[in-house]
Design a protein around this motif. Structure first.
Motif, PDB file in Angstrom:
ATOM      1  N   LYS A 103      -2.447  -4.697 -29.985  1.00 30.96           N
ATOM      2  CA  LYS A 103      -2.878  -3.805 -28.909  1.00 30.96           C
ATOM      3  C   LYS A 103      -2.519  -4.392 -27.549  1.00 30.96           C
ATOM      4  CE  LYS A 103      -6.864  -1.579 -31.150  1.00 30.96           C
ATOM      5  NZ  LYS A 103      -8.325  -1.392 -31.076  1.00 30.96           N
ATOM      6  N   LYS A 114       1.189  -4.118 -26.927  1.00 29.13           N
ATOM      7  CA  LYS A 114       1.585  -2.748 -26.572  1.00 29.13           C
ATOM      8  C   LYS A 114       1.161  -2.393 -25.141  1.00 29.13           C
ATOM      9  CE  LYS A 114       0.859   2.073 -27.952  1.00 29.13           C
ATOM     10  NZ  LYS A 114       0.016   2.993 -28.734  1.00 29.13           N
ATOM     11  N   ASP A 132       9.047  -2.839 -26.953  1.00 28.54           N
ATOM     12  CA  ASP A 132       9.031  -1.650 -27.804  1.00 28.54           C
ATOM     13  C   ASP A 132       9.759  -1.881 -29.123  1.00 28.54           C
ATOM     14  OD1 ASP A 132       7.559  -0.232 -25.970  1.00 28.54           O
ATOM     15  OD2 ASP A 132       9.299   0.761 -25.068  1.00 28.54           O
ATOM     16  N   TYR A 177       5.977  -1.785 -36.955  1.00 22.46           N
ATOM     17  CA  TYR A 177       5.706  -0.532 -37.653  1.00 22.46           C
ATOM     18  C   TYR A 177       6.497  -0.414 -38.958  1.00 22.46           C
ATOM     19  CZ  TYR A 177       3.904   0.846 -33.027  1.00 22.46           C
ATOM     20  OH  TYR A 177       3.232   0.905 -31.840  1.00 22.46           O
ATOM     21  N   PHE A 179       2.370   5.531 -37.448  1.00 20.16           N
ATOM     22  CA  PHE A 179       2.374   4.891 -36.135  1.00 20.16           C
ATOM     23  C   PHE A 179       2.885   5.891 -35.095  1.00 20.16           C
ATOM     24  CE2 PHE A 179       3.006   1.651 -39.364  1.00 20.16           C
ATOM     25  CZ  PHE A 179       2.071   0.681 -39.010  1.00 20.16           C
ATOM     26  N   PRO A 180       2.005   6.594 -34.404  1.00 27.02           N
ATOM     27  CA  PRO A 180       2.438   7.633 -33.454  1.00 27.02           C
ATOM     28  C   PRO A 180       3.382   7.127 -32.368  1.00 27.02           C
ATOM     29  CG  PRO A 180       0.074   7.800 -33.894  1.00 27.02           C
ATOM     30  CD  PRO A 180       0.533   6.531 -34.528  1.00 27.02           C
ATOM     31  N   TYR A 181       3.194   5.878 -31.912  1.00 31.77           N
ATOM     32  CA  TYR A 181       4.041   5.376 -30.834  1.00 31.77           C
ATOM     33  C   TYR A 181       5.489   5.176 -31.296  1.00 31.77           C
ATOM     34  CZ  TYR A 181       5.462   2.715 -26.697  1.00 31.77           C
ATOM     35  OH  TYR A 181       6.092   2.294 -25.550  1.00 31.77           O
ATOM     36  N   GLN A 238       7.383   7.337 -32.570  1.00 26.66           N
ATOM     37  CA  GLN A 238       8.129   8.514 -32.132  1.00 26.66           C
ATOM     38  C   GLN A 238       8.596   8.340 -30.686  1.00 26.66           C
ATOM     39  OE1 GLN A 238       9.153  11.145 -33.879  1.00 26.66           O
ATOM     40  NE2 GLN A 238      10.190  11.962 -32.045  1.00 26.66           N
ATOM     41  N   THR A 239       7.739   7.779 -29.848  1.00 25.05           N
ATOM     42  CA  THR A 239       8.103   7.518 -28.443  1.00 25.05           C
ATOM     43  C   THR A 239       9.265   6.539 -28.367  1.00 25.05           C
ATOM     44  OG1 THR A 239       5.808   7.882 -27.765  1.00 25.05           O
ATOM     45  CG2 THR A 239       7.236   6.702 -26.223  1.00 25.05           C
ATOM     46  N   ILE A 240       9.209   5.495 -29.191  1.00 25.40           N
ATOM     47  CA  ILE A 240      10.281   4.480 -29.200  1.00 25.40           C
ATOM     48  C   ILE A 240      11.601   5.112 -29.637  1.00 25.40           C
ATOM     49  CG2 ILE A 240      11.063   2.332 -30.282  1.00 25.40           C
ATOM     50  CD1 ILE A 240       8.087   1.538 -30.499  1.00 25.40           C
ATOM     51  N   LYS A 248      12.994   7.094 -26.727  1.00 28.54           N
ATOM     52  CA  LYS A 248      13.415   6.293 -25.568  1.00 28.54           C
ATOM     53  C   LYS A 248      14.762   5.613 -25.794  1.00 28.54           C
ATOM     54  CE  LYS A 248      10.505   3.606 -23.359  1.00 28.54           C
ATOM     55  NZ  LYS A 248       9.403   2.647 -23.089  1.00 28.54           N
ATOM     56  N   GLY A 303      -2.983   5.067 -35.810  1.00 28.69           N
ATOM     57  CA  GLY A 303      -3.058   5.836 -34.578  1.00 28.69           C
ATOM     58  C   GLY A 303      -4.431   5.740 -33.945  1.00 28.69           C
TER      59      GLY A 303
END
Length: 402
Positions: free
Chosen positions: A224, A227, A243, A250, A294-296, A298-300, A303, A398
């Motif tokens: 945490k 991140k 990231d 993940y 791991f929702p984050y 998708q952001t990675i 990006k 998540g």
């Protein structure tokens, strides 16, 4: 193919002493060279009969020794020819002569190993060549010169002890360099630099104790904090590597796996979301990774995604050399207040620990990480996507904020 012969007085020049040398003639095409056979005493013409295996008559006091020496040299030549052809290397008269010239009791093992590194008998990976080169450096520190006749069980034991005491190397490093030393010794034996008798009991009892390494990993709170690190505009490269490290956490991937991570591995399941189906770089085992946990992630992906026509998932612009990446991870760890030695491998260990800590089943974890051996996760099972989902349903990363 080369033509190998044995001749007396190949120049055909008379000598007042009546004593003549013996040479092995090596001929390929129109090119011939002569290798001088070392003799305890030269030969008179009447002592020469030139028959294969019995070139010297028994009237010569050293007939037995000289005939055996010629047989030995011809055997070395034939072995060299066979090995060279098997490896599809160029075979020349000069190379054969050079091969014979490098033999002998007073020849240097260190020079042999140097040639082995520069002209290996088989294709070697860069890291393997580096390992042999480092082994040679350690050997030169241990002893300025090592002749083939000096190689024995005591020398190997002393070298092992030298690395651990004088060089202060750990058990794993000592074992690695000792194994490299042994491999070159075995190659020297195949090249007939070392006799079969010398190899007998050579490696007996030469063992290095290696303590089981403690694996470093991040706990949930440390992930945490990792991140949550904020970066100023001038340090966006650290944000990128923060990231990518999270993406390793993940997926359980090593950094080098990201370099070969292709879009056909990344699948979108209508019911669950992103999953990864594919083979990892290390051992080619099939993997199924529930990235949707791991929702984050998708952001990675958004990006750092590559252009539409590229096969790789991540744009090559964002992937740097591994040593530089590892240095950046240490900087990020300081910013996150994490006092651990962070390298890219820590991400994979963290992935496994998170799944184990928060309830993934052993067979499912094995499938996600591409393991096949019981020592690694337990046993290999044939697990499909529904089983992955069922085996990880208790885990909600998540909700945990990572």
């Amino acid at each position: 193919m080369p033509c190998i012969g044995v001749v007396l007085n190949w120049r055909g020049e008379p000598r007042k002493s009546g004593l003549y040398p013996v040479h092995i003639r090596i001929k390929i095409g129109n090119t011939a060279r002569y290798f001088n056979v070392p003799l305890p005493q030269k030969i008179r013409k009447e002592q020469w009969q030139g028959k294969d295996g019995n070139w010297i008559k028994n009237t010569h006091p050293f007939a037995f020794e000289i005939n055996n020496k010629i047989i030995e040299l011809k055997g070395q030549i034939n072995e060299y020819i066979k090995r060279t052809l098997n490896f599809n290397k160029p075979l020349t008269v000069e190379n054969i002569i050079a091969h014979l010239t490098n033999k002998g009791e007073n020849k240097s093992f260190l020079e042999f190993m140097d040639r082995y590194i520069k002209r290996p008998p088989e294709k070697l990976e860069p890291n393997t060549i580096k390992k042999y080169a480092t082994t040679l450096t350690h050997l030169k520190k241990f002893k300025r010169e090592i002749f083939f006749t000096e190689i024995d069980n005591t020398l190997l034991r002393d070298f092992s002890r030298f690395m651990q005491t004088d060089l202060e190397l750990g058990g794993a490093a000592t074992k690695k360099y000792l194994e490299a030393f042994k491999k070159v010794i075995r190659h020297a034996r195949r090249e007939n630099y070392i006799s079969p008798q010398q190899m007998e009991f050579l490696f007996d009892g030469v063992k290095v104790r290696v303590e089981k390494a403690k694996r470093t990993f991040l706990d949930l709170n440390e992930v945490k904090r990792w991140k949550a690190v904020h970066f100023e505009p001038d340090y966006q490269y650290l944000e990128r590597d923060r990231d990518l490290f999270l993406f390793q956490v993940y997926t359980g991937y090593y950094y080098k796996d990201l370099l070969i991570f292709t879009k056909d591995h990344l699948q979108m399941d209508e019911e669950y979301g992103h999953i990864i189906l594919g083979a990892r770089d290390k051992n080619g085992n099939q993997t199924i990774i529930p990235l949707f946990k791991f929702p984050y992630a998708q952001t990675i992906l958004e990006k750092y995604r590559s252009r539409a026509g590229d096969k790789l998932v991540f744009d090559k612009r964002f992937l740097i050399e591994e040593p530089v990446y590892n240095r950046h991870l240490k900087e990020i760890a300081k910013l996150a207040g994490i006092h651990k030695n962070i390298t890219n491998k820590v991400a994979r260990h963290t992935n496994a620990q998170l799944w184990i800590r928060y309830g993934a089943e052993g067979a499912v974890l094995s499938k996600m990480m591409g393991h096949t051996k019981q020592e690694t996760t337990r046993n290999y099972y044939d697990v499909n996507l529904p089983e992955i989902v069922e085996g990880t349903k208790r885990v909600d990363f998540g909700a945990m904020g990572i």
